[in-house]
Design a protein around this motif. Structure first.
Motif, PDB file in Angstrom:
ATOM      1  N   UNK B  41      47.465  40.882  42.782  1.00 15.22           N
ATOM      2  CA  UNK B  41      46.903  40.143  43.917  1.00 15.22           C
ATOM      3  C   UNK B  41      45.519  39.614  43.588  1.00 15.22           C
ATOM      4  N   UNK B  42      44.781  40.337  42.729  1.00 16.07           N
ATOM      5  CA  UNK B  42      43.447  39.872  42.332  1.00 16.07           C
ATOM      6  C   UNK B  42      43.589  38.569  41.552  1.00 16.07           C
ATOM      7  N   UNK B  43      44.597  38.529  40.641  1.00 15.22           N
ATOM      8  CA  UNK B  43      44.833  37.300  39.877  1.00 15.22           C
ATOM      9  C   UNK B  43      45.298  36.186  40.806  1.00 15.22           C
ATOM     10  N   UNK B  44      46.128  36.548  41.803  1.00 20.24           N
ATOM     11  CA  UNK B  44      46.605  35.545  42.751  1.00 20.24           C
ATOM     12  C   UNK B  44      45.433  34.959  43.535  1.00 20.24           C
ATOM     13  N   UNK B  45      44.493  35.845  43.915  1.00 22.87           N
ATOM     14  CA  UNK B  45      43.310  35.367  44.647  1.00 22.87           C
ATOM     15  C   UNK B  45      42.458  34.484  43.747  1.00 22.87           C
ATOM     16  N   UNK B  46      42.367  34.850  42.451  1.00 26.05           N
ATOM     17  CA  UNK B  46      41.624  34.015  41.505  1.00 26.05           C
ATOM     18  C   UNK B  46      42.281  32.651  41.391  1.00 26.05           C
ATOM     19  N   UNK B  47      43.639  32.642  41.439  1.00 30.74           N
ATOM     20  CA  UNK B  47      44.354  31.366  41.371  1.00 30.74           C
ATOM     21  C   UNK B  47      44.055  30.517  42.599  1.00 30.74           C
ATOM     22  N   UNK B 136      48.493  42.106  34.457  1.00 27.69           N
ATOM     23  CA  UNK B 136      49.039  41.096  35.364  1.00 27.69           C
ATOM     24  C   UNK B 136      49.074  39.730  34.686  1.00 27.69           C
ATOM     25  N   UNK B 137      49.882  38.782  35.216  1.00 27.69           N
ATOM     26  CA  UNK B 137      49.897  37.426  34.654  1.00 27.69           C
ATOM     27  C   UNK B 137      48.560  36.745  34.908  1.00 27.69           C
ATOM     28  N   UNK B 138      48.123  35.944  33.973  1.00 38.44           N
ATOM     29  CA  UNK B 138      46.901  35.178  34.199  1.00 38.44           C
ATOM     30  C   UNK B 138      47.187  34.068  35.213  1.00 38.44           C
TER      31      UNK B 138
END
Lengths: 176, 163
Positions: B41-47, B136-138
């Motif tokens: 979710x952190x990566x999703x938020x970064x996206x 996690x995925x980038x």
């Protein structure tokens, strides 16, 4: 400031047989083993007594000692009979800047330990976790429910060494 | 693929297939459920944030599943959460899409053997359209997953059954 040995002899004097032994031969800091049904009395003494003043419970954790007899049933499933489940208490005196570890061991078939929530409020969730993962019953705990697993989890206590995962939970397949 | 078959210079009329028009509209404003589970979710938020800018693909987090088109399962799906995810999915209006983000929601990830509490893949409770690998995925990988989903929607048909 008292050493662990001095605290041990003080407790021994006050509580007699409820304080069982001081273990100093392990490669960790020395800890004392106490009676599971009197641990609340001992803890409240440790908190209130002058020159001890353990005002903070840093951690409370359950342990499956797995020291019972391994039994195989007719299906070949292994389970453990007898032995003990333990609870470790890591205390700190923020005033005197010292720490203390106490341990209590309860019978695996009937793991009952007195609650220390009346001594340190923070023990509440720690004890719920120990109950959730090991099935240790904390007597007189105000709210002894599962805390991490689903409330309707009826397949036992997952961190016990003889725990077996179910095939299905609520229609969802559990194994990979 | 060109959306417009013909354009008349006078009269402001454009001609397109309804399928193409609907698909184009759907894939260009995929509103996602504002929902995250774990480190993914952190990566999703970064996206979603300005550097990768999910919004340029029309993806905006919505506070309600009833206003959403896509749910990104971003993280470890525990049994406790799986029941809630299923309910969220059922509350979304059709057409709805699912992106499974990261190893945990693809197949259980590091919990595949000893995770007594983890569902071994979110596809055991809801149907998944795109799987994004990674742990996690980038953000680039999640964007690639979204482009794959857009490609899938672009080829959908209102008459023929999609795969």
């Amino acid at each position: 400031m008292k050493t662990t040995e001095e605290i041990f002899s003080l407790l021994k004097e006050k509580f007699g047989d409820a304080v069982i032994e001081l273990k100093a031969d392990k490669p960790v800091e020395p800890f004392m083993i106490v009676d599971p049904l009197l641990v609340d009395k001992i803890c409240s003494f440790l908190r209130d007594e002058n020159d001890l003043e353990f005002d903070s419970l840093m951690n409370l954790s359950g342990v499956d000692d797995a020291n019972g007899e391994k039994v195989r049933d007719e299906k070949g499933l292994e389970s453990i009979k007898g032995g003990t489940l333990s609870v470790y208490y890591h205390l700190e005196s923020t005033k005197l800047k010292r720490k203390l570890v106490i341990k209590t061991a309860a019978n695996r078939e009937k793991p009952e330990v007195a609650t220390v929530t009346d001594v340190w409020k923070c023990a509440d969730w720690h004890e719920r976790e120990a109950y959730d993962m090991y099935g240790i019953i904390f007597l007189n705990h105000p709210d002894l429910r599962r805390i991490l697993m689903p409330y309707d989890w009826e397949f036992g206590y997952p961190l016990r060494k003889d725990y077996k995962n179910p095939e299905f939970y609520q229609g969802m397949k559990v194994p990979y | 693929m060109g959306l417009l078959d013909q354009e008349f210079t006078e009269g402001n009329i454009v001609i397109a297939k309804t399928e193409d028009l609907f698909n184009w509209a759907r894939l260009s404003s995929l509103w996602q459920v504002g929902f995250g589970l774990a480190c993914c979710a952190i990566e999703m938020m970064a996206t979603s944030a300005s550097h990768y800018d999910f919004d340029r693909f029309g993806v905006i987090p919505r506070p309600s599943p009833r206003q959403s088109d896509v749910i990104i399962i971003s993280g470890t799906v525990t049994f406790k959460m799986a029941i809630r995810i299923k309910r969220l999915y059922e509350q979304m209006p059709d057409p709805k899409y699912v992106i499974s983000m990261g190893s945990c929601s693809n197949c259980g990830g590091p919990y595949w053997e000893h995770g007594y509490h983890v569902l071994k893949g979110v596809d055991r409770v809801i149907p998944v359209d795109v799987y994004v690998p990674g742990c996690p995925p980038r953000p680039e990988a999640l964007l690639e997953g979204l482009l794959k989903l857009q490609e899938k929607i672009r080829n959908e048909s209102i008459v023929k059954k999609s795969a």
